[in-house]
Structure formats: structure tokens, C-alpha cells
Design an enzyme around this catalytic site. Structure first.
Site, PDB file in Angstrom:
ATOM      1  N   ASN A  92     -11.012  -2.730  -5.267  1.00 49.76           N
ATOM      2  CA  ASN A  92     -10.257  -1.764  -6.085  1.00 49.76           C
ATOM      3  C   ASN A  92     -10.868  -1.552  -7.480  1.00 49.76           C
ATOM      4  OD1 ASN A  92      -7.004  -2.802  -4.772  1.00 49.76           O
ATOM      5  ND2 ASN A  92      -8.284  -1.103  -4.109  1.00 49.76           N
ATOM      6  N   ASP A 118       0.831  -1.208   0.000  1.00 44.74           N
ATOM      7  CA  ASP A 118       0.000   0.000   0.000  1.00 44.74           C
ATOM      8  C   ASP A 118       0.865   1.258   0.000  1.00 44.74           C
ATOM      9  OD1 ASP A 118      -2.476   1.287  -0.012  1.00 44.74           O
ATOM     10  OD2 ASP A 118      -2.512   1.469   2.176  1.00 44.74           O
ATOM     11  N   GLY A 119       0.321   2.314  -0.594  1.00 44.21           N
ATOM     12  CA  GLY A 119       0.989   3.617  -0.545  1.00 44.21           C
ATOM     13  C   GLY A 119       1.479   4.132  -1.887  1.00 44.21           C
ATOM     14  N   ASN A 120       1.142   3.452  -2.968  1.00 40.21           N
ATOM     15  CA  ASN A 120       1.590   3.911  -4.293  1.00 40.21           C
ATOM     16  C   ASN A 120       1.010   5.281  -4.645  1.00 40.21           C
ATOM     17  OD1 ASN A 120       2.693   1.392  -4.511  1.00 40.21           O
ATOM     18  ND2 ASN A 120       1.275   0.634  -6.060  1.00 40.21           N
ATOM     19  N   SER A 151      -7.825  -4.689   5.310  1.00 44.16           N
ATOM     20  CA  SER A 151      -8.456  -4.412   4.008  1.00 44.16           C
ATOM     21  C   SER A 151      -8.785  -5.681   3.205  1.00 44.16           C
ATOM     22  CB  SER A 151      -7.573  -3.462   3.178  1.00 44.16           C
ATOM     23  OG  SER A 151      -7.349  -2.248   3.874  1.00 44.16           O
TER      24      SER A 151
HETATM   25  C1  IPE Z   1      -5.360  -2.750   0.013  1.00 45.07           C
HETATM   26  O1  IPE Z   1      -5.087  -1.416  -0.181  1.00 45.07           O
HETATM   27  C2  IPE Z   1      -5.401  -3.472  -1.310  1.00 45.07           C
HETATM   28  C3  IPE Z   1      -4.109  -3.668  -1.954  1.00 45.07           C
HETATM   29  C4  IPE Z   1      -2.969  -3.344  -1.459  1.00 45.07           C
HETATM   30  C5  IPE Z   1      -4.164  -4.304  -3.232  1.00 45.07           C
HETATM   31  P1  IPE Z   1      -6.249  -0.318  -0.313  1.00 45.07           P
HETATM   32  O2  IPE Z   1      -5.581   0.963  -0.526  1.00 45.07           O
HETATM   33  O3  IPE Z   1      -7.239  -0.742  -1.344  1.00 45.07           O
HETATM   34  O4  IPE Z   1      -6.950  -0.396   1.113  1.00 45.07           O
HETATM   35  P2  IPE Z   1      -7.777   0.706   1.898  1.00 45.07           P
HETATM   36  O5  IPE Z   1      -8.770   1.267   0.931  1.00 45.07           O
HETATM   37  O6  IPE Z   1      -6.810   1.734   2.346  1.00 45.07           O
HETATM   38  O7  IPE Z   1      -8.383  -0.025   3.042  1.00 45.07           O
HETATM   39  C1  IPE Z   2      -1.653   0.190  -3.327  1.00 48.17           C
HETATM   40  O1  IPE Z   2      -1.458   1.555  -3.342  1.00 48.17           O
HETATM   41  C2  IPE Z   2      -1.943  -0.386  -4.676  1.00 48.17           C
HETATM   42  C3  IPE Z   2      -3.337  -0.805  -4.854  1.00 48.17           C
HETATM   43  C4  IPE Z   2      -4.261  -0.797  -3.946  1.00 48.17           C
HETATM   44  C5  IPE Z   2      -3.704  -1.306  -6.160  1.00 48.17           C
HETATM   45  P1  IPE Z   2      -2.665   2.580  -3.303  1.00 48.17           P
HETATM   46  O2  IPE Z   2      -3.060   2.894  -4.704  1.00 48.17           O
HETATM   47  O3  IPE Z   2      -3.770   2.103  -2.440  1.00 48.17           O
HETATM   48  O4  IPE Z   2      -1.947   3.830  -2.655  1.00 48.17           O
HETATM   49  P2  IPE Z   2      -2.538   4.834  -1.588  1.00 48.17           P
HETATM   50  O5  IPE Z   2      -3.015   4.041  -0.423  1.00 48.17           O
HETATM   51  O6  IPE Z   2      -3.651   5.559  -2.265  1.00 48.17           O
HETATM   52  O7  IPE Z   2      -1.392   5.718  -1.255  1.00 48.17           O
HETATM   53 MG    MG Z   3      -4.180   2.359  -0.478  1.00 49.90          MG
END
Ligand code: IPE
Ligand code: IPE
Ligand code: MG
Length: 253
Positions: free
Chosen positions: A66, A18-20, A194
Site C-alpha cells: 500500500n 477492504d472496500g474503503n 493480498s
Molecule cells: C488489502 O487490501 C490490504 C489491506 C486491507 C490493508 P488491498 O486493497 O491493498 O488489496 P488488493 O490490492 O485489492 O489485492
Molecule cells: C482498504 O480499502 C484499506 C486499505 C487497503 C488501506 P481500500 O482503500 O483498498 O478500498 P478499495 O479496495 O479501493 O475499495
Molecule cells: Mg482494496
């Protein structure tokens, strides 16, 4: 450098990557740039996991929830997934890494399935490590699917209702084919699950890292494993039942 013990490795590590999006936003870039960098992190971490001898690594790459993100972001993620599978094919095969995928794979675009399916078949033999991608995955959905399978067996008379046990459910959960996760890491600072591997998480050790996924390095994986190795897993027992007794110490004099 973090030191990790070779004999107490977690057999199965799961990562909620998470965090991209935030990584990109911090740089004033579109979220998709974060996903691109995230893909480079996947490469690094898979290599590191294989190098230290993990038997199974499960990466949460895309949740069932997602799909509801903006279409442009979903499309970019699917394209990156396809590129990742194409570019990593040889390295995965050369290193005897079996690629697997769990989740509602029927929802993935045909162009992704066209590279994913053959790679799953090709990489299946004599693996040193299984890399499972959780794609269009949800832990609740997986539990419901397993329950549906058992309900069918009961309805058809092949199974009795009192044979519906946690073990029977587990047999219908593809994410646990490699065993329960021993350690689950979440990057990006949130302290939540999540919808990842819900059933298998029962006794997993959890490690939360504030590092955004694109910044996650091999060393961060080693730190998480070292922290796992410093813990005592009790599975509901007491310490004396799980810790090896200290014997054979003789004081001189
Ligand atoms: C969890 O991250 C799903 C993946 C890493 C693929 P999310 O960004 O979707 O989760 P929430 O929305 O913060 O709970
Ligand atoms: C995780 O990063 C990748 C996926 C859930 C596909 P995010 O896209 O959720 O990154 P943040 O949480 O918004 O920073
Ligand atoms: Mg996220």
C-alpha cells in the site's frame, strides 16, 4: 440477531478490511472519506470483539504494498492511524485490550510511532484481548524475515540446518504470537488474501463478505463467527477423527 455459541469461539480472528475506496467513490467523495468511515468501523468491530470475548483480533490496516498508493492517500491513512490511536487510547486501556502492531514498523512516520510505541508498552499487562494492527505488513516479507533470522542462527553455529522446521520459523513470526488465525474475514467483495498472514493461514477458515468495510457492523462480525461455528475443521484428518462420537442416546420404550 445472529446467535453465536460461547464455547466454540475462534480464538484468533483476522480481518482484511477492504472496500474503503469504493465506498467513497460510490458517493462521489474522495477515497480518504472512505478511510475515515473505515476508522469508525474499526472502533465498532473492536468493541464487538471484546464484548463477545475474542482473545485475539488482527486487523490488516496497511500492507507493505500500500506504500505505492498516491502520496496523498498514504499521508491521509497515516494521519487517520495516528488519530485512531490517540482517540482510542483510554478505551483500550480501560477494557484491558493490549494493542500490538506487526509489520515493517520502521517505515511508519515518526508521528505515528510516537503514539504507537508507548501505547504498545502501556497496554501490555494482563490483557483480556490482544488487538494487533498489521501495518506496513506483508505475509511474504514476514516469512522472509523469519528465514533470515534462522539463516543467521545456522551461520553462527547456534542452530543446525535440519532444525529449520515450520515450528522454528513460526517462533520468528510476530503475527502468530497470538496463535494461528482460526477465522479470516475479508470485506469488500474480493476473494483473495493480498499478502495477509500467509504462513498462519494454513488451516484458517475463510469468510468473504461483499459488504464494504465502512458498512461492516457488529452484526456482520457475528454472522461470520456463526458461519465459522457451523463448519467442521479437519486439519487433514477424517470426520470421524475430529467429531465427538454421539453416545448415550437411549430411545424410550
Ligand atoms: C488489502 O487490501 C490490504 C489491506 C486491507 C490493508 P488491498 O486493497 O491493498 O488489496 P488488493 O490490492 O485489492 O489485492
Ligand atoms: C482498504 O480499502 C484499506 C486499505 C487497503 C488501506 P481500500 O482503500 O483498498 O478500498 P478499495 O479496495 O479501493 O475499495
Ligand atoms: Mg482494496
Amino acid at each position: 440477531m445472529t446467535l453465536i455459541e460461547a464455547r466454540n469461539l475462534p480464538a484468533h480472528v483476522g480481518i482484511i478490511m477492504d472496500g474503503n475506496g469504493r465506498w467513497a467513490q460510490l458517493r462521489g467523495s474522495p477515497r480518504c472519506e472512505g478511510h475515515r468511515e473505515g476508522s469508525a468501523s474499526v472502533r465498532r468491530v473492536v468493541r464487538a470483539a471484546r464484548r463477545i470475548g475474542l482473545r485475539a483480533l488482527t486487523l490488516y490496516a496497511f500492507s507493505e504494498q500500500n506504500w505505492a498508493r498516491p502520496e496523498e492517500e498514504v499521508d491521509a491513512l497515516m494521519e487517520l492511524l495516528r488519530e485512531f490511536l490517540l482517540s482510542e487510547r483510554d478505551e483500550l486501556l480501560d477494557n484491558r485490550i493490549r494493542l500490538n502492531a506487526v509489520g515493517n514498523l520502521g517505515r511508519l512516520p515518526a508521528v505515528v510511532r510516537a503514539v504507537l510505541d508507548p501505547l504498545r508498552d502501556e497496554s501490555g499487562t494482563a490483557p483480556e484481548m490482544t488487538l494487533t494492527l498489521a501495518l506496513s505488513y506483508g505475509g511474504r516479507e514476514e516469512i522472509a524475515d523469519a528465514a533470515k533470522e534462522l539463516a543467521r542462527e545456522v551461520a553462527s553455529g547456534r542452530m543446525r540446518a535440519d532444525e529449520v522446521t515450520p515450528e522454528a520459523l513460526r517462533k520468528h513470526m510476530p503475527s502468530l504470537e497470538v496463535g494461528d488465525p482460526d477465522l479470516v474475514i475479508r470485506t469488500g467483495g474480493e476473494r483473495r488474501i493480498s499478502n495477509f498472514l500467509l504462513f498462519g493461514l494454513a488451516y484458517a477458515e475463510l469468510h468473504f463478505s461483499d459488504t464494504l468495510w465502512p458498512d461492516f457492523e457488529a452484526e456482520d462480525l457475528y454472522k461470520a463467527i456463526a458461519s465459522y461455528q457451523a463448519r467442521e475443521r479437519r486439519f487433514g484428518l477424517i470426520s470421524a477423527q475430529v467429531a465427538p462420537p454421539i453416545t448415550g442416546i437411549r430411545l424410550a420404550g
